[in-house]
Enzyme design. Sequence first.
Site, short mmCIF file in Angstrom:
data_model
loop_
_atom_site.label_atom_id
_atom_site.label_comp_id
_atom_site.label_asym_id
_atom_site.label_seq_id
_atom_site.Cartn_x
_atom_site.Cartn_y
_atom_site.Cartn_z
N SER A 67 35.89 50.09 41.04
CA SER A 67 35.47 49.11 42.04
C SER A 67 35.71 47.71 41.49
O SER A 67 36.20 47.53 40.38
CB SER A 67 33.99 49.28 42.35
OG SER A 67 33.24 48.79 41.25
N LYS A 68 35.35 46.74 42.29
CA LYS A 68 35.51 45.33 41.92
C LYS A 68 34.92 45.02 40.55
O LYS A 68 35.38 44.15 39.84
CB LYS A 68 34.80 44.45 42.96
CG LYS A 68 35.65 44.20 44.19
CD LYS A 68 36.45 42.93 44.00
CE LYS A 68 37.52 42.79 45.05
NZ LYS A 68 38.62 41.93 44.62
N ARG A 69 33.83 45.74 40.21
CA ARG A 69 33.17 45.44 38.94
C ARG A 69 34.03 45.81 37.73
O ARG A 69 33.86 45.25 36.66
CB ARG A 69 31.82 46.17 38.86
CG ARG A 69 30.66 45.29 39.28
CD ARG A 69 29.40 46.10 39.37
NE ARG A 69 29.52 47.06 40.46
CZ ARG A 69 29.10 48.31 40.41
NH1 ARG A 69 28.54 48.77 39.34
NH2 ARG A 69 29.23 49.10 41.46
N GLU B 242 45.81 40.02 42.87
CA GLU B 242 44.94 39.27 41.95
C GLU B 242 45.46 39.35 40.52
O GLU B 242 45.36 38.39 39.76
CB GLU B 242 43.52 39.84 41.96
CG GLU B 242 42.78 39.63 43.25
CD GLU B 242 41.45 40.38 43.27
OE1 GLU B 242 40.74 40.40 42.23
OE2 GLU B 242 41.13 40.98 44.31
#
Length: 499
Positions: free
Chosen positions: A261-263, A271
């Site tokens: 995930s983003k974490r 990005e």
Amino acid sequence: MMAKDKQIRVRMAPSPTGNLHIGTARTGLFNFLFARRHRGIVLLRIEDTDAARSTAESEENILNGFARLGITFDEGVMSDGSEKGEYGPYRQSARTDLYERYLQQLLDEHKAYYCFCSKEVLDAQRESQQAAGQSPRYVGTCRSLAKDQVEAFQKEGKRGVIRIKVPDGKRKFMDLVRGEVEFELGLLGDMVIAKSLRAPLYNFVVVVDDFTMEISHVIRGDDHINNTPKQLVIADALGFSSPAYAHVPVILSATGKGKMSKRDGGTAIEEYLAAGYLPEALVNFLVLLGWHPGPEQLGLDGSPVGDREFFVVEELVTLFDLDRVQKGGARFSLDKLNHFNNQYIRRLEPSYIVKLLIDGDFVPQEWLEHRALLERVVAVEQERLATLGDLRTEASFFFEIPPYDPRLLVWKKSDALSAEENLQAAREAIKAGADMMALAGERGRGDLLWPLRVALSGLEHSPGPLEILTVIGKDEALVRIDSALDKLSSLTTPQNFSQ
Ligand code: GLU
């Protein structure tokens, strides 16, 4: 099994409902390498049946991301948005007529039927099945509606949905990664395959597309494995042969608990590119998310790859195959990616890195006015960089020394007076072009080099003073040393308490 002479055709089938995701890029890479390895075709198909969520921006982001990673397609939607190949259009929204023909065929053959059950009725059925501990599925109320009954409903303005008759029994398939997979079809119930003749749903259109585009192997994320029996049922009903399937593992977070995930780091390829990860490093990192070559396989240099992890794409094309794709989830580690990227940056010529810095807008405009200096900076810094974007913070002291506390000039095992003396001595040595390391031998490395390094960088951690010196040059070094001596005098001059 495929006939030997039949061409390998694989497809990447992203839904344009978000930016190119790491997992999609990895699966795209696997498809690309598999096709190249077997001299086959890899096509890109835009799965935009969900009109509400599909956007032109997402499509552009996906095409652009693949192009930047060097993942190219032979057919389908090209990176400029054009379409190429004889099986098109490669955009599901443009294939409605085709889907309609096949839906009609299933209806005509009584393999599919209209269902007019209301949402309320279906919800109630589901709840009572769940309450009885059964897995919810459609009970088949409309399975045998007579033709005139269907027409009557339609006259009343009821639209209905189209369901496929799912046979009982088990359906097996051979997954090239997972091995044999068997499903109990009875659990599926008669599935909805279209909201209407002009609004087919995902599982139906994928089957029609994979067949009409002559796809030999479906290589996709294993989050789709539950769709496979549904797609097989649909293919069977249409009389289509099915492609071979290879479900590749999901990408897990670094801890291995749950999906990435983003974490764990960004999930969008964009990005990473924007932060200054090199496409080659990303490709090398991505390919190892779920695959590894066999140690005995030969690299481009003709020797076994052993436990080597660095591969150029030309080499991957000769090494990659589905038999070494792992079943278990692949962990995403940002540290590993940083390590890979650093290794790739190290290998580049400084002048080429400068070009990348300019193209990617990674450094302030002012730095570009000192191109020769920038190139020397890069040569010294490249071995320390995790990303090209890091240079902006890592190297700004070369262009402008930051404000710093004079006490930083004092080495921890020493005092301000010694720092002053040593800095003076270093100053003389620089002016005279004398050997600094010989001097450091006499005066003590820490005693001489610590204050000099801080005077030149203003930082607690930086490259060594001699490296900095070669980058900024003698004149700038003397200016910085003079300013450091100035600062030190505030520590060494006794305070006048009478004031
Ligand atoms: N459109 C699907 C997705 O983006 C892929 C479907 C497939 O590969 O069969 O997840």
